[in-house]
Scaffold this motif. Sequence first.
Motif, mmCIF file in Angstrom:
data_model
loop_
_atom_site.group_PDB
_atom_site.id
_atom_site.type_symbol
_atom_site.label_atom_id
_atom_site.label_comp_id
_atom_site.label_asym_id
_atom_site.label_seq_id
_atom_site.Cartn_x
_atom_site.Cartn_y
_atom_site.Cartn_z
ATOM 1 N N ASP A 1 0.871 -1.181 0.000
ATOM 2 C CA ASP A 1 0.000 0.000 0.000
ATOM 3 C C ASP A 1 0.909 1.232 0.000
ATOM 4 O O ASP A 1 1.515 1.562 1.029
ATOM 5 N N VAL A 2 1.028 1.883 -1.158
ATOM 6 C CA VAL A 2 1.974 2.993 -1.313
ATOM 7 C C VAL A 2 1.285 4.316 -0.986
ATOM 8 O O VAL A 2 0.302 4.690 -1.625
ATOM 9 N N LYS A 3 1.814 5.017 0.017
ATOM 10 C CA LYS A 3 1.288 6.316 0.434
ATOM 11 C C LYS A 3 2.198 7.422 -0.099
ATOM 12 O O LYS A 3 3.408 7.358 0.075
ATOM 13 N N ASN A 4 1.602 8.425 -0.719
ATOM 14 C CA ASN A 4 2.398 9.529 -1.262
ATOM 15 C C ASN A 4 2.579 10.630 -0.215
ATOM 16 O O ASN A 4 1.618 11.113 0.369
ATOM 17 N N PHE A 5 3.833 10.998 0.041
ATOM 18 C CA PHE A 5 4.180 12.081 0.958
ATOM 19 C C PHE A 5 4.963 13.138 0.193
ATOM 20 O O PHE A 5 5.582 12.850 -0.830
ATOM 21 N N THR A 6 4.955 14.366 0.692
ATOM 22 C CA THR A 6 5.793 15.415 0.110
ATOM 23 C C THR A 6 6.821 15.939 1.103
ATOM 24 O O THR A 6 7.737 16.655 0.718
ATOM 25 N N ASP A 7 6.672 15.565 2.358
ATOM 26 C CA ASP A 7 7.569 16.052 3.411
ATOM 27 C C ASP A 7 8.488 14.924 3.867
ATOM 28 O O ASP A 7 8.029 13.902 4.372
ATOM 29 N N TYR A 8 9.794 15.116 3.680
ATOM 30 C CA TYR A 8 10.764 14.074 4.015
ATOM 31 C C TYR A 8 10.774 13.759 5.512
ATOM 32 O O TYR A 8 10.796 12.592 5.908
ATOM 33 N N VAL A 9 10.788 14.789 6.342
ATOM 34 C CA VAL A 9 10.826 14.570 7.789
ATOM 35 C C VAL A 9 9.568 13.824 8.238
ATOM 36 O O VAL A 9 9.632 12.912 9.078
ATOM 37 N N ALA A 10 8.433 14.195 7.669
ATOM 38 C CA ALA A 10 7.173 13.525 8.025
ATOM 39 C C ALA A 10 7.228 12.041 7.675
ATOM 40 O O ALA A 10 6.690 11.202 8.416
#
Length: 292
Positions: A71-80
């Motif tokens: 299940d691939v979740k897209n993030f834009t914040d590296y630290v998050a």
Amino acid sequence: MKKLLGVILGASVFTLAACGKQEAPTNDTAQSNKDSAELQTITIASTGSDADIWRHIASLPETKEAGLKLDVKNFTDYVAMNTAVANKEIDINAFQSYAYLVAFNDANTQKIAPLSTTYLEPMGIYSSKVKSLAEFKTGATIAIPNDGANESRALLLLQSAGLVKLRPNFDNVKGTEADVVENAKNIVIKPIQMATAVRVKDEVDAIVLGNTLAMEGGLNVLKDSIYYEPVDQTTKMNVNVLATAADRANDPILKKVGALYHTPAVKAYVDEHFAGTKVAVDQPTSYLTSTK
């Protein structure tokens, strides 16, 4: 009349039986449901081209054969992404170099660990104003990443290119432009947010970019940069990794995910879509810390 009523009732029974049969799952459907229930779901946080790769891996029969559902979740914040993994809200993330992981651990009480190596993407120097390193004029401005390990990595690249010299004990995770001890051309090093780097490319003499951002900006490090990192022992800290919570680094289920990246089907996909700019590194995680 009785005969007609019998025919009608018989037809009704047949119809009800047929309806009942249609509602029951077929053997194939039942088996499919059973197979899905037996798959282990692993959540992966990722971004950009890495997310594209993992969505492709999620669709492969090899993944199902390994007993996994991704299940691939897209993030834009590296630290998050790292925080979510450290908190075990996400099983694995796929976006960072080992050096970035080390920098995150140094800055945070919660720790993450490399699960598997994946590839090395050479960092490059890009310019709209010069076509070679020799063409840089005195006082030229070069923009570099301003985040932790990527800043150090960019400075090492400038040194490898012969533009600056760094102190002998330069920290390749925490080093900054203050560690420059020789700068013959008085290069102005300008740390900036890399998310905006491609857009300001024409406003400076050159920018240093990681390959993911470069590709998102339509640039190929092998063709469009004027200089890029050599792929050797000196750059192993820059190998990209899958990361997980520190106490899950030896989880055999999660280890299966790392193995999937190095299957022939994935190699073929990466080669086709990324033009050789993601150089596969299939090594144990001990390779990252070894002195050889």
